[in-house]
Design a protein around this motif. Sequence first.
Motif, PDB file in Angstrom:
ATOM      1  N   GLU A  24       0.829  -1.197   0.000  1.00  0.00           N
ATOM      2  CA  GLU A  24       0.000   0.000   0.000  1.00  0.00           C
ATOM      3  C   GLU A  24       0.865   1.249   0.000  1.00  0.00           C
ATOM      4  OE1 GLU A  24      -2.625  -0.765   3.231  1.00  0.00           O
ATOM      5  OE2 GLU A  24      -3.581  -2.372   2.068  1.00  0.00           O
ATOM      6  N   GLY A  25       1.983   1.137   0.750  1.00  0.00           N
ATOM      7  CA  GLY A  25       2.927   2.261   0.779  1.00  0.00           C
ATOM      8  C   GLY A  25       3.458   2.537  -0.620  1.00  0.00           C
ATOM      9  N   ALA A  26       3.738   1.444  -1.353  1.00  0.00           N
ATOM     10  CA  ALA A  26       4.302   1.603  -2.694  1.00  0.00           C
ATOM     11  C   ALA A  26       3.276   2.216  -3.641  1.00  0.00           C
ATOM     12  CB  ALA A  26       4.749   0.246  -3.223  1.00  0.00           C
ATOM     13  N   LEU A  27       2.018   1.845  -3.377  1.00  0.00           N
ATOM     14  CA  LEU A  27       0.958   2.349  -4.239  1.00  0.00           C
ATOM     15  C   LEU A  27       0.597   3.792  -3.934  1.00  0.00           C
ATOM     16  CD1 LEU A  27      -1.708  -0.420  -4.648  1.00  0.00           C
ATOM     17  CD2 LEU A  27      -0.419   0.795  -6.409  1.00  0.00           C
ATOM     18  N   ALA A  28       0.798   4.149  -2.672  1.00  0.00           N
ATOM     19  CA  ALA A  28       0.335   5.458  -2.238  1.00  0.00           C
ATOM     20  C   ALA A  28       0.883   6.536  -3.161  1.00  0.00           C
ATOM     21  CB  ALA A  28       0.785   5.720  -0.801  1.00  0.00           C
ATOM     22  N   ASP A  29      -0.012   7.403  -3.560  1.00  0.00           N
ATOM     23  CA  ASP A  29       0.409   8.397  -4.532  1.00  0.00           C
ATOM     24  C   ASP A  29       1.294   9.489  -3.954  1.00  0.00           C
ATOM     25  OD1 ASP A  29      -2.434   8.132  -6.708  1.00  0.00           O
ATOM     26  OD2 ASP A  29      -0.393   7.420  -6.939  1.00  0.00           O
ATOM     27  N   ASN A  30       1.444   9.459  -2.620  1.00  0.00           N
ATOM     28  CA  ASN A  30       2.294  10.495  -2.042  1.00  0.00           C
ATOM     29  C   ASN A  30       3.782  10.226  -2.269  1.00  0.00           C
ATOM     30  OD1 ASN A  30       2.497   8.413  -0.285  1.00  0.00           O
ATOM     31  ND2 ASN A  30       1.529   9.474   1.443  1.00  0.00           N
ATOM     32  N   LEU A  31       4.109   9.035  -2.775  1.00  0.00           N
ATOM     33  CA  LEU A  31       5.515   8.818  -3.124  1.00  0.00           C
ATOM     34  C   LEU A  31       5.779   9.519  -4.455  1.00  0.00           C
ATOM     35  CD1 LEU A  31       6.408   5.090  -2.337  1.00  0.00           C
ATOM     36  CD2 LEU A  31       6.955   7.147  -1.047  1.00  0.00           C
ATOM     37  N   PRO A  32       6.898  10.225  -4.550  1.00  0.00           N
ATOM     38  CA  PRO A  32       7.208  10.900  -5.812  1.00  0.00           C
ATOM     39  C   PRO A  32       7.396   9.869  -6.925  1.00  0.00           C
ATOM     40  CG  PRO A  32       9.076  11.001  -4.299  1.00  0.00           C
ATOM     41  CD  PRO A  32       7.937  10.416  -3.542  1.00  0.00           C
ATOM     42  N   SER A  33       7.080  10.264  -8.139  1.00  0.00           N
ATOM     43  CA  SER A  33       7.227   9.305  -9.224  1.00  0.00           C
ATOM     44  C   SER A  33       7.829   9.978 -10.448  1.00  0.00           C
ATOM     45  CB  SER A  33       5.871   8.690  -9.579  1.00  0.00           C
ATOM     46  OG  SER A  33       5.024   9.686 -10.093  1.00  0.00           O
ATOM     47  N   ILE A  34       8.392   9.166 -11.315  1.00  0.00           N
ATOM     48  CA  ILE A  34       8.859   9.683 -12.601  1.00  0.00           C
ATOM     49  C   ILE A  34       8.267   8.799 -13.699  1.00  0.00           C
ATOM     50  CG2 ILE A  34      11.053  10.672 -11.809  1.00  0.00           C
ATOM     51  CD1 ILE A  34      12.353   8.053 -12.976  1.00  0.00           C
ATOM     52  N   ASP A  35       8.085   9.361 -14.840  1.00  0.00           N
ATOM     53  CA  ASP A  35       7.609   8.568 -15.976  1.00  0.00           C
ATOM     54  C   ASP A  35       8.788   8.154 -16.835  1.00  0.00           C
ATOM     55  OD1 ASP A  35       5.074   8.883 -15.100  1.00  0.00           O
ATOM     56  OD2 ASP A  35       4.568  10.522 -16.480  1.00  0.00           O
ATOM     57  N   VAL A  36       8.769   6.919 -17.261  1.00  0.00           N
ATOM     58  CA  VAL A  36       9.780   6.452 -18.203  1.00  0.00           C
ATOM     59  C   VAL A  36       9.019   5.831 -19.377  1.00  0.00           C
ATOM     60  CG1 VAL A  36      11.675   4.829 -18.589  1.00  0.00           C
ATOM     61  CG2 VAL A  36      11.513   6.059 -16.425  1.00  0.00           C
ATOM     62  N   ALA A  37       9.432   6.188 -20.576  1.00  0.00           N
ATOM     63  CA  ALA A  37       8.705   5.681 -21.750  1.00  0.00           C
ATOM     64  C   ALA A  37       8.681   4.157 -21.750  1.00  0.00           C
ATOM     65  CB  ALA A  37       9.367   6.202 -23.021  1.00  0.00           C
ATOM     66  N   LYS A  38       7.497   3.631 -22.050  1.00  0.00           N
ATOM     67  CA  LYS A  38       7.328   2.168 -22.099  1.00  0.00           C
ATOM     68  C   LYS A  38       8.382   1.525 -22.986  1.00  0.00           C
ATOM     69  CE  LYS A  38       2.568   0.857 -21.108  1.00  0.00           C
ATOM     70  NZ  LYS A  38       1.417   1.711 -21.417  1.00  0.00           N
ATOM     71  N   SER A  39       8.606   2.167 -24.141  1.00  0.00           N
ATOM     72  CA  SER A  39       9.541   1.583 -25.116  1.00  0.00           C
ATOM     73  C   SER A  39      10.943   1.511 -24.514  1.00  0.00           C
ATOM     74  CB  SER A  39       9.566   2.426 -26.386  1.00  0.00           C
ATOM     75  OG  SER A  39       9.881   3.760 -26.047  1.00  0.00           O
ATOM     76  N   GLU A  40      11.275   2.562 -23.747  1.00  0.00           N
ATOM     77  CA  GLU A  40      12.590   2.593 -23.108  1.00  0.00           C
ATOM     78  C   GLU A  40      12.721   1.438 -22.101  1.00  0.00           C
ATOM     79  OE1 GLU A  40      15.498   5.905 -20.967  1.00  0.00           O
ATOM     80  OE2 GLU A  40      13.464   6.481 -21.568  1.00  0.00           O
ATOM     81  N   LEU A  41      11.654   1.221 -21.338  1.00  0.00           N
ATOM     82  CA  LEU A  41      11.673   0.125 -20.365  1.00  0.00           C
ATOM     83  C   LEU A  41      11.725  -1.223 -21.056  1.00  0.00           C
ATOM     84  CD1 LEU A  41       9.267   0.934 -17.402  1.00  0.00           C
ATOM     85  CD2 LEU A  41      11.728   0.498 -17.310  1.00  0.00           C
ATOM     86  N   GLU A  42      10.991  -1.342 -22.125  1.00  0.00           N
ATOM     87  CA  GLU A  42      10.998  -2.616 -22.839  1.00  0.00           C
ATOM     88  C   GLU A  42      12.397  -2.953 -23.346  1.00  0.00           C
ATOM     89  OE1 GLU A  42       7.499  -2.388 -25.404  1.00  0.00           O
ATOM     90  OE2 GLU A  42       6.470  -2.714 -23.480  1.00  0.00           O
ATOM     91  N   ALA A  43      13.099  -1.927 -23.808  1.00  0.00           N
ATOM     92  CA  ALA A  43      14.467  -2.148 -24.279  1.00  0.00           C
ATOM     93  C   ALA A  43      15.418  -2.394 -23.107  1.00  0.00           C
ATOM     94  CB  ALA A  43      14.931  -0.931 -25.078  1.00  0.00           C
ATOM     95  N   GLY A  44      15.031  -1.883 -21.945  1.00  0.00           N
ATOM     96  CA  GLY A  44      15.885  -2.054 -20.773  1.00  0.00           C
ATOM     97  C   GLY A  44      16.745  -0.833 -20.538  1.00  0.00           C
TER      98      GLY A  44
END
Length: 417
Positions: free
Chosen positions: A329-349
């Motif tokens: 739940e802590g991990a899900l909580a939206d109060n943790l800051p987040s960054i977006d990484v392009a899906k394609s970038e993640l797929e490539a690793g």
Amino acid sequence: MSRFKSDFLRTLDERGFIHQISDEAGLDELFAKETVTAYIGFDPTAPSLHAGGLIQIMMLHWMQQTGHRPISLMGGGTGMVGDPSFKDDARQLMTIDTIESNIASIKRVFANYLSYGEGAKDAMMINNGDWLRDINYLEFLRDVGRHFSVNRMLSFDSVKTRLDREQSLSFLEFNYMILQAYDFVELNKRYGCRLQMGGSDQWGNIVNGIDLGHRMGTPQLYALTSPLLTTASGAKMGKSLNGAVWLNPDMLSAYDFWQYWRNTEDADVSRFLKLYTTLPMDEIARLSALAGSEINEVKKILATEVTAMLHGRENAEQAAETARKTFEEGALADNLPSIDVAKSELEAGIGLLALIVKAGLAASNGEARRHVQGGAVRINDVAISDERKIIGSGEVTADGVIKLSLGKKKHILVRPA
Ligand SMILES: N[C@@H](Cc1ccc(O)cc1)C(=O)O
């Protein structure tokens, strides 16, 4: 090969319980040849023991497991005096009512570790108030007191610091040693008890009992002490930031108890598995070898095993489950800051160091590398030691994010976008 032939001493030795023994060979011989009765005393200074006392209880547990008879002695008599050993100040005197209610409360947890009863190998719960409270002063002085040399009593380390610092040691406290010595002799007479165990701070008190036994005609008595335990960073065992780690369930929940063990420092994991669980040694060796990458999983096993002994397996597993949910739940909580990484970038690793920099947790690859080498970086709460690790879609959890952590406090959720 162990230097011991008896199961009991071999077990205690390999699991790290032994600090000092009065006559190692003699005691080993005794345990190898007969069923031995031994005791540990507990003064009722609070309504519950805390995790610091667990090592003592575990020694009694192993005695019974290896076929011997343990006595847990409640200090209904000695609790009226208070042990000055290695204490800077006198303890506050407790009323008899407090002592009695503390004993009634402390007693409860022992049945989780020992099986009590009337049989030859059943554990016994005894109260030294049974004999100490009825002592006649003059008779006691003449029968027991005459065997003690004050000169020698003053030489024990346990009281020496008080005397050296010229802090007061009352006559009441000074008598404690004699009472504990008398207990040992009395337990020998009543139950054939041959060994007294305790923490290393008890050495002086125990040795006094052995000497008194010599003078009062008991067979040879023995002392065995356990090391005074601290955590790797030097904290006393059984004290957490939130206070004492109580054993009684009405004073500390199974969940909080579990958490204390879950927070074990890396360097303590293997030692604690040996001392506080009954997992077989080869299993502990296997778990200790995993300690690199999977150390958090091993800590959870440690926590669940220690908690299962005290609170029962069901409660322990429930605590583990609650902890897992809280984390998620802590991990899900939206109060943790987040960054977006392009899906394609993640797929490539994406390389771990690059991701750390991208998340703003380090200014450069070099700094990121130092964090990884220092063991501070975790992905989804698992420590990562391989700086060349490639992070990809495989790391995305069921919650749709990757949790990247630096140390205990900095967490960033990586969201595929
Ligand atoms: N002195 C021990 C408790 C104890 C009491 C009576 C004994 O016979 C033995 C031990 C302690 O403070 O931990």
